[in-house]
Enzyme design. Sequence first.
Site, mmCIF file in Angstrom:
data_model
loop_
_atom_site.group_PDB
_atom_site.id
_atom_site.type_symbol
_atom_site.label_atom_id
_atom_site.label_comp_id
_atom_site.label_asym_id
_atom_site.label_seq_id
_atom_site.Cartn_x
_atom_site.Cartn_y
_atom_site.Cartn_z
ATOM 1 N N ASP A 1 113.748 38.213 -31.664
ATOM 2 C CA ASP A 1 112.586 39.117 -31.774
ATOM 3 C C ASP A 1 112.818 40.164 -32.854
ATOM 4 O O ASP A 1 113.822 40.872 -32.860
ATOM 5 C CB ASP A 1 112.335 39.804 -30.425
ATOM 6 N N ASP B 1 117.537 43.507 -35.472
ATOM 7 C CA ASP B 1 116.684 44.657 -35.795
ATOM 8 C C ASP B 1 116.964 45.858 -34.903
ATOM 9 O O ASP B 1 116.485 46.954 -35.191
ATOM 10 C CB ASP B 1 115.201 44.272 -35.672
ATOM 11 N N ASP C 1 119.526 37.262 -34.376
ATOM 12 C CA ASP C 1 118.641 37.691 -33.290
ATOM 13 C C ASP C 1 117.267 37.013 -33.437
ATOM 14 O O ASP C 1 116.908 36.543 -34.524
ATOM 15 C CB ASP C 1 118.525 39.216 -33.385
HETATM 16 MG MG LIG Z 1 115.437 41.909 -31.947
#
Ligand SMILES: [Mg+2]
Length: 181
Positions: A8, A137, A6
């Site tokens: 961000d 995240d 991923d």
């Molecule tokens: Mg993310």
Amino acid sequence: MLILVDMDGVIANFELEFLNRWQVRFPTENFIALEDRQGFYIHEQYGPSLHDKVREITSAPGFFRNLPPIEGAIQGIQDLVTYGHEVLICTAPLSGTPTCLQEKYDWVRQYLGRGFASNMVITKDKTMVHGDFLIDDRPELHGRFVPTWWEHIVFTQPYNRHVVNRRRMNSWTDAKALFSL
Ligand SMILES: [Mg+2]
């Protein structure tokens, strides 16, 4: 192995750039320190009255292009390749932010190179993407499928600390222990 990574909150420091811009643009408003961030979405913690101001920051041209890399991320991805893995950047665009897609592409090209940029996967639904691992995240990932192909490794951030019993990567220094053969 094929490792999906991923952007961000994993390789691009969305939260830090947001906080820096918030304090410059709205110096008289309250802010939430990075360690105190709770909940995946910034606007939910800042509350409805500040929603438009949060949006102004994240939808501004240049926001995604200027995200600083997360500490150790660029070297960490290069290390994964060195360990023999294939790495694909797998990112969801932020809705209503017209420059987001191009800026994400330009960011990956700058920091990881043309190959990573041309192979990146941009989708709202990461359950559609095959791979062996997904480093993300976001603690819960839902979509069209319940993926049995990849294992989600939660990249630790203050706003996902409450999620227990999950395989985690606390920082990019964990990459070697997790993925070197
Ligand atoms: Mg993310």
